[in-house]
Design an enzyme around this catalytic site. Structure first.
Site, mmCIF file in Angstrom:
data_model
loop_
_atom_site.group_PDB
_atom_site.id
_atom_site.type_symbol
_atom_site.label_atom_id
_atom_site.label_comp_id
_atom_site.label_asym_id
_atom_site.label_seq_id
_atom_site.Cartn_x
_atom_site.Cartn_y
_atom_site.Cartn_z
ATOM 1 N N GLU A 347 3.504 8.840 -6.638
ATOM 2 C CA GLU A 347 4.452 7.897 -6.641
ATOM 3 C C GLU A 347 5.101 7.935 -8.061
ATOM 4 O O GLU A 347 5.537 6.982 -8.414
ATOM 5 C CB GLU A 347 3.858 6.648 -6.465
ATOM 6 C CG GLU A 347 3.438 6.306 -4.961
ATOM 7 C CD GLU A 347 2.753 4.920 -4.870
ATOM 8 O OE1 GLU A 347 2.873 4.524 -3.715
ATOM 9 O OE2 GLU A 347 1.957 4.626 -5.643
HETATM 10 C C1 TNX Z 1 -0.242 3.450 -2.640
HETATM 11 S S1 TNX Z 1 -1.684 5.960 -2.249
HETATM 12 C C2 TNX Z 1 -0.832 3.940 -3.681
HETATM 13 C C3 TNX Z 1 -1.465 2.958 -4.723
HETATM 14 C C4 TNX Z 1 -1.457 1.771 -4.038
HETATM 15 C C5 TNX Z 1 -1.601 1.746 -2.564
HETATM 16 C C6 TNX Z 1 -1.693 0.469 -1.644
HETATM 17 C C7 TNX Z 1 -1.414 6.189 -3.664
HETATM 18 C C8 TNX Z 1 -1.908 7.545 -3.964
HETATM 19 N N1 TNX Z 1 -0.883 5.520 -4.314
HETATM 20 O O1 TNX Z 1 -0.605 2.714 -6.022
HETATM 21 O O2 TNX Z 1 -2.559 0.818 -4.696
HETATM 22 O O3 TNX Z 1 -0.508 2.505 -1.883
HETATM 23 O O4 TNX Z 1 -2.091 0.582 -0.477
#
Ligand code: TNX
Length: 536
Positions: A347
């Site tokens: 992300e």
């Molecule tokens: C996505 S999955 C994220 C996390 C969040 C999560 C909550 C991922 C690699 N990153 O930063 O905590 O969703 O479900």
């Protein structure tokens, strides 16, 4: 309701057919007079063993004179014997002395290192129960440990009590031959969004070990908090992880280096390897708000305690960024005996594709320079890192060209699709904790997929294993962690360990139902899914 007598024998046969068993069990016979039949079938274990061959004439009953015999001259076998004794003494009240196994002095519980065949590998074991005793044999100590976890589940649930119970401590007769499907079976805990204390982490590790999980991934840093002491950047922990950090400002705290070492050792005693994660270049607001010089404009970003994602990025063009990354990775690698170091990479929406690539092309070699194998969330493969970089698949789609191409290039993958394996997803719309952006995940959904047949182009050989991540935006206590993890963690553990041929919801849900009195005896909170026939 407890099962007894003939029902138990039937249950053993059912469990046996659902695993890969070839049963040679004789027809149900009257138990010998001194042995009350076991309430628990030989295959009633999570994860389901590979091969179960019940023998209803061979139940074994622990008694006050039972000895635990361990492989002579193996300190590791002796340590496993002592652990086993420690777990069986409170409820039985028996002394269970741990002594070296000598010659053919059968009887009692024996833990032996032996050549049990290459196909059982380093974690497989054989467990044989006769009316004289229980013998666990394995190629390596990790296999003996796995066998003792099976044995615990074969004893009545009252064995989990920490006070003496009046029970008949019978183990069903027969043989189990068992080994894992995947070498990497993991759970992740996010201690960044809310800090969780070393004692809470250890409690969770205790539960993981029971289900033959062998890696524990700790998400140590994120936008809302930095949770590990770094000597060369001391304010990361004291400010970035200090009071007022965490979601809603109520999750402050951090692990000292001694805390971390202690957790590593505690996990190692349970044959679990720690995988630390320092998330970068996104998910870094706690560092950016602590050290102004890490920001491109030299101004510290404001600390944040909301649940947004994807807004922060290390400054890709500044040299100090790579000094920071080098320092942090060096210190974490020094603390970590395991082979892997996770650098996140998810992300990074504030980082352009070009910058992301440039950053990872420098960060991945730093991990390797300090002797660790890099892991990253699935986005990392876009930067075309060296192919020993392991990608952790968290996206939800069954078609994903980027990851399929990475597998073609030789990358291996850890499977944790968010709509199946994320323990922070709500069970249904009424779940008081958790999130729901990926899915509602009831127990049957968590169990109902095959890690090696989920993403097209990512088959058995490409899958290193599975992980159940638990993000903690909404979780403030150990009870919260447990309520989200159980029972689904057991489902992911079975997907990681048991052969695909053993996959069977009816069998799994029945075995899961038998875990309830065990969790209750241990004070573990869990969700009583209406899909599961819970024992009281
Ligand atoms: C996505 S999955 C994220 C996390 C969040 C999560 C909550 C991922 C690699 N990153 O930063 O905590 O969703 O479900």
């Amino acid at each position: 309701m407890r099962r007894s007598g003939t029902k138990a024998i039937l249950a053993a046969a059912v469990a046996c057919t659902t695993a890969l068993a070839v049963s040679t069990a004789p027809a149900a016979a009257e138990p010998s007079p001194q042995t009350t039949p076991s309430d628990i079938g030989l295959g009633d274990v999570i994860p389901a063993p590979v091969e179960v061959t019940p023998d209803s004439d061979a139940d074994y009953r622990l008694g006050p004179g039972t000895l635990i015999r361990t492989e002579p001259r193996s300190a590791e076998a002796r340590a496993i014997g002592r652990q086993l004794a420690g777990t069986l003494r409170p409820a039985t009240g028996y002394p269970l002395p741990v002594v070296p196994a000598h010659g053919n002095s059968a009887g009692g519980i024996s833990l032996l290192l032996d050549d049990v065949g290459d196909e059982l590998g380093s974690e497989g074991y054989r467990l044989d129960v006769t009316d004289r005793g229980v013998t666990i044999r394995a190629n390596e100590p990790a296999g003996l440990f796995a066998g003792t976890q099976t044995l615990r589940q074969l004893l009545p649930a009252a064995i989990e009590s920490d006070t003496r119970q009046h029970e008949t401590w019978t183990v069903a007769g027969g043989s189990i031959v068992d080994h894992p499907r995947f070498e990497y079976r993991s759970a992740m805990l996010d201690i960044a969004r809310h800090f969780h204390t070393p004692d809470e982490i250890k409690s969770y590790i205790d539960e993981l070990a029971r289900y033959k999980i062998n890696y524990f991934h700790i998400h140590l840093t994120d936008d809302q908090g930095w949770r590990i002491e770094i000597d060369s950047w001391p304010e990361l922990a004291t400010v970035g992880g200090g009071p007022g950090t965490g979601v809603d400002g109520v999750g402050g705290g951090y692990l000292t280096k001694d805390d971390y070492r202690d957790i590593v050792a505690y996990a190692a005693d349970r044959h679990i390897t720690i995988v630390p994660e320092i998330d970068m270049p996104g998910h870094t607001n706690s560092a950016l708000s602590t050290y102004a010089e890490l920001n491109c404009d030299g101004v510290a970003s404001p600390p944040r305690t909301d649940m947004a994602v994807g807004y922060s990025s290390l400054c890709i063009d500044k040299e100090i960024t790579y000094e920071f990354v080098d320092d942090v990775i060096r210190e974490i690698a020094e603390l970590t005996p395991g082979p892997y170091l996770h650098i996140g990479g998810d992300e990074a929406h504030e980082t352009s594709a070009e910058d992301y690539r440039a950053f990872m092309q420098r960060a991945v070699p730093i991990v390797q320079k300090y002797g660790k194998q890099p892991l990253g969330w699935n986005e990392i493969v876009a930067a075309e890192p060296s192919t020993d970089t392991i990608a952790q698949y968290w996206h939800t789609t069954t078609d994903h060209d980027e990851i399929a191409d990475a597998v073609e290039r030789g990358h291996r993958v850890i499977m944790s699709p968010a709509n199946k394996a994320y323990l922070d997803m709500k069970y249904d719309e009424d779940t008081p904790l958790g999130l729901s952006w990926a899915a509602y995940i009831e127990v049957r959904d968590a169990y109902g997929w095959d890690p090696a047949d989920y993403v097209n182009g990512v088959g058995e050989d490409a899958v290193l294993g599975v992980e159940a991540p638990l993000w903690s935006e909404t979780l403030r206590s150990l009870d919260h962690i447990e309520y989200m993890a159980f029972p689904r963690l057991a489902a992911i553990a079975e997907l990681g360990w048991s052969p695909q041929q053993a996959h069977d919801w009816t069998s799994f849900s029945e075995r899961l139902g038998q875990q309830a009195p065990r969790w209750e005896a241990r004070g573990v909170d869990f969700y009583r899914s209406p899909q599961v026939p819970w024992e009281s």
